[in-house]
Motif scaffolding. Sequence first.
Motif, PDB file in Angstrom:
ATOM      1  N   GLY A 125       0.784  -1.234   0.000  1.00 37.62           N
ATOM      2  CA  GLY A 125       0.000   0.000   0.000  1.00 37.62           C
ATOM      3  C   GLY A 125       0.812   1.278   0.000  1.00 37.62           C
ATOM      4  O   GLY A 125       0.520   2.216  -0.728  1.00 37.62           O
ATOM      5  N   THR A 126       1.877   1.329   0.825  1.00 36.98           N
ATOM      6  CA  THR A 126       2.662   2.559   0.895  1.00 36.98           C
ATOM      7  C   THR A 126       3.435   2.798  -0.404  1.00 36.98           C
ATOM      8  O   THR A 126       3.702   3.946  -0.758  1.00 36.98           O
ATOM      9  CB  THR A 126       3.638   2.532   2.081  1.00 36.98           C
ATOM     10  OG1 THR A 126       4.456   1.372   1.987  1.00 36.98           O
ATOM     11  CG2 THR A 126       2.886   2.535   3.395  1.00 36.98           C
ATOM     12  N   GLU A 127       3.778   1.720  -1.119  1.00 35.47           N
ATOM     13  CA  GLU A 127       4.465   1.877  -2.408  1.00 35.47           C
ATOM     14  C   GLU A 127       3.536   2.510  -3.436  1.00 35.47           C
ATOM     15  O   GLU A 127       3.955   3.362  -4.218  1.00 35.47           O
ATOM     16  CB  GLU A 127       4.973   0.526  -2.910  1.00 35.47           C
ATOM     17  CG  GLU A 127       6.127  -0.009  -2.110  1.00 35.47           C
ATOM     18  CD  GLU A 127       6.569  -1.391  -2.539  1.00 35.47           C
ATOM     19  OE1 GLU A 127       7.777  -1.647  -2.469  1.00 35.47           O
ATOM     20  OE2 GLU A 127       5.722  -2.209  -2.931  1.00 35.47           O
ATOM     21  N   VAL A 128       2.279   2.124  -3.430  1.00 35.13           N
ATOM     22  CA  VAL A 128       1.307   2.703  -4.358  1.00 35.13           C
ATOM     23  C   VAL A 128       1.116   4.186  -4.054  1.00 35.13           C
ATOM     24  O   VAL A 128       1.066   5.023  -4.964  1.00 35.13           O
ATOM     25  CB  VAL A 128      -0.045   1.957  -4.294  1.00 35.13           C
ATOM     26  CG1 VAL A 128      -1.072   2.627  -5.180  1.00 35.13           C
ATOM     27  CG2 VAL A 128       0.126   0.511  -4.701  1.00 35.13           C
ATOM     28  N   LYS A 129       1.061   4.537  -2.770  1.00 35.22           N
ATOM     29  CA  LYS A 129       0.919   5.947  -2.391  1.00 35.22           C
ATOM     30  C   LYS A 129       2.129   6.749  -2.843  1.00 35.22           C
ATOM     31  O   LYS A 129       1.999   7.884  -3.303  1.00 35.22           O
ATOM     32  CB  LYS A 129       0.728   6.077  -0.876  1.00 35.22           C
ATOM     33  CG  LYS A 129      -0.617   5.580  -0.407  1.00 35.22           C
ATOM     34  CD  LYS A 129      -0.761   5.732   1.083  1.00 35.22           C
ATOM     35  CE  LYS A 129      -2.130   5.252   1.525  1.00 35.22           C
ATOM     36  NZ  LYS A 129      -2.386   5.536   2.934  1.00 35.22           N
ATOM     37  N   SER A 130       3.303   6.167  -2.738  1.00 39.65           N
ATOM     38  CA  SER A 130       4.523   6.830  -3.199  1.00 39.65           C
ATOM     39  C   SER A 130       4.510   6.982  -4.718  1.00 39.65           C
ATOM     40  O   SER A 130       4.947   8.005  -5.263  1.00 39.65           O
ATOM     41  CB  SER A 130       5.736   6.030  -2.745  1.00 39.65           C
ATOM     42  OG  SER A 130       6.910   6.745  -2.983  1.00 39.65           O
ATOM     43  N   PRO A 160      10.437   5.611  -0.138  1.00 38.27           N
ATOM     44  CA  PRO A 160       9.497   5.338   0.957  1.00 38.27           C
ATOM     45  C   PRO A 160       8.477   6.463   1.103  1.00 38.27           C
ATOM     46  O   PRO A 160       8.803   7.631   0.904  1.00 38.27           O
ATOM     47  CB  PRO A 160      10.392   5.270   2.195  1.00 38.27           C
ATOM     48  CG  PRO A 160      11.764   5.057   1.678  1.00 38.27           C
ATOM     49  CD  PRO A 160      11.811   5.659   0.311  1.00 38.27           C
ATOM     50  N   TYR A 161       7.251   6.095   1.422  1.00 33.78           N
ATOM     51  CA  TYR A 161       6.180   7.057   1.643  1.00 33.78           C
ATOM     52  C   TYR A 161       6.445   7.786   2.956  1.00 33.78           C
ATOM     53  O   TYR A 161       6.771   7.157   3.969  1.00 33.78           O
ATOM     54  CB  TYR A 161       4.838   6.318   1.675  1.00 33.78           C
ATOM     55  CG  TYR A 161       3.625   7.195   1.808  1.00 33.78           C
ATOM     56  CD1 TYR A 161       3.351   8.169   0.862  1.00 33.78           C
ATOM     57  CD2 TYR A 161       2.750   7.032   2.864  1.00 33.78           C
ATOM     58  CE1 TYR A 161       2.232   8.971   0.974  1.00 33.78           C
ATOM     59  CE2 TYR A 161       1.621   7.818   2.983  1.00 33.78           C
ATOM     60  CZ  TYR A 161       1.374   8.791   2.034  1.00 33.78           C
ATOM     61  OH  TYR A 161       0.263   9.577   2.149  1.00 33.78           O
ATOM     62  N   PHE A 169       5.185   0.679   7.944  1.00 35.64           N
ATOM     63  CA  PHE A 169       4.655  -0.084   6.814  1.00 35.64           C
ATOM     64  C   PHE A 169       5.512   0.067   5.559  1.00 35.64           C
ATOM     65  O   PHE A 169       5.275  -0.617   4.575  1.00 35.64           O
ATOM     66  CB  PHE A 169       3.213   0.345   6.513  1.00 35.64           C
ATOM     67  CG  PHE A 169       2.292   0.091   7.669  1.00 35.64           C
ATOM     68  CD1 PHE A 169       1.916  -1.200   7.999  1.00 35.64           C
ATOM     69  CD2 PHE A 169       1.826   1.137   8.445  1.00 35.64           C
ATOM     70  CE1 PHE A 169       1.078  -1.449   9.068  1.00 35.64           C
ATOM     71  CE2 PHE A 169       0.993   0.902   9.520  1.00 35.64           C
ATOM     72  CZ  PHE A 169       0.616  -0.393   9.836  1.00 35.64           C
ATOM     73  N   ASN A 170       6.498   0.956   5.564  1.00 34.49           N
ATOM     74  CA  ASN A 170       7.371   1.128   4.409  1.00 34.49           C
ATOM     75  C   ASN A 170       8.236  -0.106   4.198  1.00 34.49           C
ATOM     76  O   ASN A 170       8.715  -0.718   5.141  1.00 34.49           O
ATOM     77  CB  ASN A 170       8.270   2.358   4.583  1.00 34.49           C
ATOM     78  CG  ASN A 170       7.544   3.639   4.273  1.00 34.49           C
ATOM     79  OD1 ASN A 170       6.627   3.665   3.459  1.00 34.49           O
ATOM     80  ND2 ASN A 170       7.938   4.713   4.931  1.00 34.49           N
ATOM     81  N   LYS A 171       8.431  -0.436   2.932  1.00 33.41           N
ATOM     82  CA  LYS A 171       9.298  -1.560   2.551  1.00 33.41           C
ATOM     83  C   LYS A 171      10.621  -1.002   2.051  1.00 33.41           C
ATOM     84  O   LYS A 171      10.769   0.195   1.827  1.00 33.41           O
ATOM     85  CB  LYS A 171       8.640  -2.382   1.435  1.00 33.41           C
ATOM     86  CG  LYS A 171       7.264  -2.903   1.759  1.00 33.41           C
ATOM     87  CD  LYS A 171       7.344  -4.104   2.650  1.00 33.41           C
ATOM     88  CE  LYS A 171       5.956  -4.724   2.796  1.00 33.41           C
ATOM     89  NZ  LYS A 171       5.777  -5.446   4.006  1.00 33.41           N
ATOM     90  N   ASP A 172      11.571  -1.897   1.815  1.00 31.84           N
ATOM     91  CA  ASP A 172      12.869  -1.521   1.265  1.00 31.84           C
ATOM     92  C   ASP A 172      12.671  -0.919  -0.127  1.00 31.84           C
ATOM     93  O   ASP A 172      11.991  -1.522  -0.965  1.00 31.84           O
ATOM     94  CB  ASP A 172      13.763  -2.766   1.182  1.00 31.84           C
ATOM     95  CG  ASP A 172      15.108  -2.489   0.562  1.00 31.84           C
ATOM     96  OD1 ASP A 172      15.623  -1.372   0.757  1.00 31.84           O
ATOM     97  OD2 ASP A 172      15.641  -3.386  -0.105  1.00 31.84           O
ATOM     98  N   PRO A 173      13.232   0.269  -0.413  1.00 32.66           N
ATOM     99  CA  PRO A 173      13.004   0.928  -1.698  1.00 32.66           C
ATOM    100  C   PRO A 173      13.510   0.140  -2.911  1.00 32.66           C
ATOM    101  O   PRO A 173      12.965   0.248  -3.988  1.00 32.66           O
ATOM    102  CB  PRO A 173      13.771   2.243  -1.592  1.00 32.66           C
ATOM    103  CG  PRO A 173      14.138   2.410  -0.194  1.00 32.66           C
ATOM    104  CD  PRO A 173      14.015   1.096   0.482  1.00 32.66           C
ATOM    105  N   LEU A 174      14.537  -0.690  -2.720  1.00 35.75           N
ATOM    106  CA  LEU A 174      15.116  -1.431  -3.844  1.00 35.75           C
ATOM    107  C   LEU A 174      14.758  -2.917  -3.827  1.00 35.75           C
ATOM    108  O   LEU A 174      15.401  -3.707  -4.512  1.00 35.75           O
ATOM    109  CB  LEU A 174      16.648  -1.285  -3.827  1.00 35.75           C
ATOM    110  CG  LEU A 174      17.166   0.070  -4.252  1.00 35.75           C
ATOM    111  CD1 LEU A 174      18.663   0.163  -4.022  1.00 35.75           C
ATOM    112  CD2 LEU A 174      16.847   0.350  -5.703  1.00 35.75           C
ATOM    113  N   ARG A 175      13.730  -3.293  -3.092  1.00 38.34           N
ATOM    114  CA  ARG A 175      13.400  -4.719  -2.988  1.00 38.34           C
ATOM    115  C   ARG A 175      13.001  -5.293  -4.350  1.00 38.34           C
ATOM    116  O   ARG A 175      12.569  -4.578  -5.253  1.00 38.34           O
ATOM    117  CB  ARG A 175      12.306  -4.947  -1.955  1.00 38.34           C
ATOM    118  CG  ARG A 175      10.915  -4.575  -2.411  1.00 38.34           C
ATOM    119  CD  ARG A 175       9.921  -4.779  -1.269  1.00 38.34           C
ATOM    120  NE  ARG A 175       8.593  -4.401  -1.685  1.00 38.34           N
ATOM    121  CZ  ARG A 175       7.691  -5.249  -2.178  1.00 38.34           C
ATOM    122  NH1 ARG A 175       7.978  -6.521  -2.300  1.00 38.34           N
ATOM    123  NH2 ARG A 175       6.500  -4.820  -2.541  1.00 38.34           N
TER     124      ARG A 175
END
Length: 154
Positions: free
Chosen positions: A32-37, A66-67, A73-79
Motif C-alpha cells: 500500500g505505501t508503495e502505491v501511495k509513493s 518510501p512514503y 509499513f514502508n518496505k525496502d526501496p530497492l526490494r
Amino acid sequence: MKESTKTIAQNKKAFHDYFIEEKYEAGIELCGTEVKSLRQGRVNLKDCWCNIVEGEIFVNSMHISPYERGNIFNKDPLRVRKLLMHKREINKLIGLTKQDGYSLIPLSLYFKGSRVKVELGLCKGKKLYDKREAMAQKAAKRDIERAMKEKQRG
C-alpha cells in the motif's frame, strides 16, 4: 467503458541504450505505501532490469522512495518485486530471453484504471556507434523542424 491511463515514469535511458524489439504489459505486486509513493511520482526506473526465476518474472533495482507517512509499513526501496503475467506469456519470454543478447527491461510504469502496470521491453543492446547514429538522426530531425518553422515565419 475505456480505462484511463496515467504515466508515472518512463525509462528514457532504455530507449537510448537498447533496441526495443517487442513490448509487453505486466501487473506488479506492490504494498500500500508503495502505491501511495507512486501516486506522488517518486520512482526511478533508470537502472532496473527483469529476470525470470522458476517461471516467475521479477523486477530488480526499481527504486520506489518510501512514503513519508508510511512509518513501519514502508518496505525496502530497492526490494525485488514480482511481475504478474500469464503463464504462456512468461514461457514465450523465457524462450526469447535465452537468445543471445536479449534482455527484459521495464520501459514505463503507469496507472491503468486503479491498477499499476509495467511496460516491459524485449531489448537488444546497442553498440556505441548505434547510439551515435541515433543521436545524429535526432539532431538532423530537430534541424529540419527548426528550418521548417523559420520558413513558415518568413
